[in-house]
Design an enzyme around this catalytic site. Structure first.
Site, short mmCIF file in Angstrom:
data_model
loop_
_atom_site.label_atom_id
_atom_site.label_comp_id
_atom_site.label_asym_id
_atom_site.label_seq_id
_atom_site.Cartn_x
_atom_site.Cartn_y
_atom_site.Cartn_z
N SER A 1 46.00 32.52 36.83
CA SER A 1 46.13 31.15 36.36
C SER A 1 45.30 30.85 35.11
CB SER A 1 45.73 30.17 37.46
OG SER A 1 44.37 30.31 37.82
N LYS B 1 38.73 27.07 30.69
CA LYS B 1 39.87 26.69 31.55
C LYS B 1 39.67 25.24 31.97
CE LYS B 1 42.16 28.55 35.73
NZ LYS B 1 42.09 29.66 36.72
N SER C 1 43.03 35.52 39.07
CA SER C 1 43.36 34.62 37.96
C SER C 1 42.60 34.90 36.67
CB SER C 1 43.15 33.17 38.37
OG SER C 1 44.18 32.76 39.24
#
Lengths: 77, 457
Positions: free
Chosen positions: B158, B82, B182
């Site tokens: 996310s 990420k 997330s």
């Protein structure tokens, strides 16, 4: 407790901020206190989000906690 | 190669091949990069390919193998992070143009450093909601990540790029972060395995923060075996024990966690509980307030973190993030403190519940991934924003800081997932239950097309 009405607290009907914002939090004043200038284009969204958070704040504040319940700043699960 | 009685995961299989000289690390890495370049145009899970650096590291792995040195347990295994993990030589953007002028990182995030030392090769940074503030991976700067199982649907967020790239079969494992869900939400919607470790367990050095009170980092993978191997290395080389699943007390969370879920998901949980042979139902108190407290703590800490930049250049922020951060920055201290006090109260009741069970089973989301052109879900008969409400079952657990293993149910059609929730430090029991569900065929990750498994390179 029933959570139905609490999931997404409603945004105020009016979208304006500042002193005339009688249906929502005084966003412009709150921003000024922390030195934040909110662009006019952003104000409706900030007002809506402030109202959303106020709904959650009311939910948490509506629960009586014992005086010896300390904040979990140094949290250990 | 088999690991602990099961067929090895893709990452471990690659490492076994590289260690044995059946495949070169360079061939694996270059093939994965080529696959991303061709196929990720459909999903938009990758934001940057780390080509030259990845190939250079792969060459070092191959040299180690040729010289008879130990190349590490994840030798030559490509992975993605990420875009809030520092990767040396790269600017960490946290999914925003606000940080694009920062200097490149001079060293890896600690967990990336550990994986690299184990032979794994970071090949890509992955898409996310700006500053990790969202459940949908709809990003004004980098675009929306699409669900590989149906590109018309959201991947969740996310850590949406991290989940989608595993689900697409572009990467065997990835790293994500989880503040309010997330890792778990996109794992569920994309049908991959994910782990949110116990709060405070994983080092966060080199990870761009969001909410210090709640942030954790963890892996996402295609099998339980890969998830366990990567987790163990991220945690500093700890051995993750494997207790007998028969000794693990499992209960289902009721109340809040039994409402609003799809019939298919409810049936899936029924099957899981029946297979595990447990029928106990536990209700946690004041779950709506727990979710609210997590929401408020996130808003206040996230808003405060960004306040200096919001004062100077608010218009650079994603519109979907900006208003939320501004509102959070203005939250009164009384609200924040009350939320933190409530967290203390909730912790006590969660621990009381965990005296009766080692693993709690709960849904991760209400159902399948929402459509991108209709990003809403139904809760208590009302149509509400998916972006704001996909985490209704994950946020309360985040407040307690418990470890959660996100398990993809083996269902026909679009993915749906469950949370296996443990006591603090109870990850080994989560893995025991997860491995049993995978073994029994009740949970499975089914990548669209595992490009990294090709051996034609």
């Amino acid at each position: 407790m029933s959570s139905a009405a609490r999931l997404s607290p409603s945004a105020p009907v009016a979208g304006a901020g500042g002193h005339d914002d009688r249906k929502g939090p005084p966003v412009a004043d709150m921003a000024r206190i922390i030195g934040l200038s909110i662009p006019a284009a952003c104000m409706p969204d900030v007002v809506a989000n402030t109202a959303l958070l106020q709904g959650y704040a009311d939910l948490v504040s509506g629960f009586a906690l014992p005086d010896d319940c300390e904040p979990a700043y140094e949290y250990t699960p | 190669m088999t690991v602990q009685g099961h067929k090895a995961g893709a990452a471990l299989a690659i490492a076994a091949d590289v260690r044995a000289g059946r495949r070169s690390a360079v061939s694996v890495v270059t093939a994965v990069i080529a696959d991303i370049e061709v196929r990720d145009t459909r999903f938009n899970s990758v934001t940057r390919i780390l080509g030259p650096a990845a190939v250079a590291q792969a060459e070092e792995v191959d040299k180690a193998v040729a010289a008879g040195r130990d190349p590490g347990p994840l030798a030559g295994v490509p992975f993605g992070v990420k875009d809030l993990f520092d990767v040396r030589g790269e600017v960490t953007t946290a999914g925003s143009i606000v940080l694009r002028d920062n200097l490149p990182a001079t060293r890896d995030a600690e967990v990336v450093e550990r994986l690299r030392a184990a032979g794994a090769v970071p090949v890509a940074t992955l898409n996310m909601d700006e500053f990790a503030y969202g459940f949908s991976t709809e990003n004004a700067h980098t675009g929306t990540t699409r669900n590989p199982h149906d590109p018309a649907r959201l991947a969740g967020g996310s850590s949406g790029g991290s989940a989608a790239s595993v689900a697409a079969g572009l990467l065997p494992f990835t790293l994500g972060s989880d503040t309010n869900g997330s890792i778990r939400v996109p794992s569920s919607l994309c049908g991959v395995w994910g782990l949110k470790p116990t709060y405070g367990q994983m080092p966060l050095r080199g990870v761009y923060p969001f909410v210090a009170s709640l942030d954790v980092v963890g892996p996402m993978a295609d099998t339980v075996e890969d998830l366990r191997a990567v987790y163990g290395i991220m945690a500093g080389g700890v051995h993750v024990g494997e207790p007998d699943v028969g000794d693990v007390r499992v209960a289902r969370l009721g109340g809040w966690f039994a409402e609003n879920i799809s019939p298919e998901l409810a049936a899936g949980i029924d099957r899981v509980m029946a297979h595990l042979g447990h029928d106990r139902v536990i209700e946690l108190p004041e779950v709506a307030r727990a979710r609210a407290a997590a929401f408020l703590i996130s808003a206040a800490e996230g808003g405060n973190l960004h306040l200096p930049r919001l004062r100077r250049r608010a218009m650079q922020y994603d519109p979907a993030t900006r208003g939320r951060l501004m509102a959070g920055a203005m939250l009164p201290a009384a609200t924040f403190v009350q939320a933190q006090r409530f967290r203390r109260w909730f912790r006590g009741h969660v621990h009381a519940a965990l005296a009766h069970a080692d693993v709690l089973v709960a849904p991760t989301t209400v159902g399948v991934a929402p459509r991108i052109d209709q990003p809403s879900i139904t809760v208590n008969g009302r149509t509400v924003s998916a972006r704001a409400n996909l985490g209704i079952f994950t946020q309360p657990i985040s407040l307690a800081g418990l470890p959660v293993l996100a398990a993809p149910l083996a269902v026909d059609g679009l993915p749906q997932g469950i949370q296996l929730i443990g006591a603090p430090g109870g990850e080994a029991k989560l893995f025991a239950v997860a491995a049993e569900l995978q073994r029994a065929g009740l949970a499975a990750c089914r990548p669209i097309e595992a490009g990294y498994a090709r051996k034609d390179s």
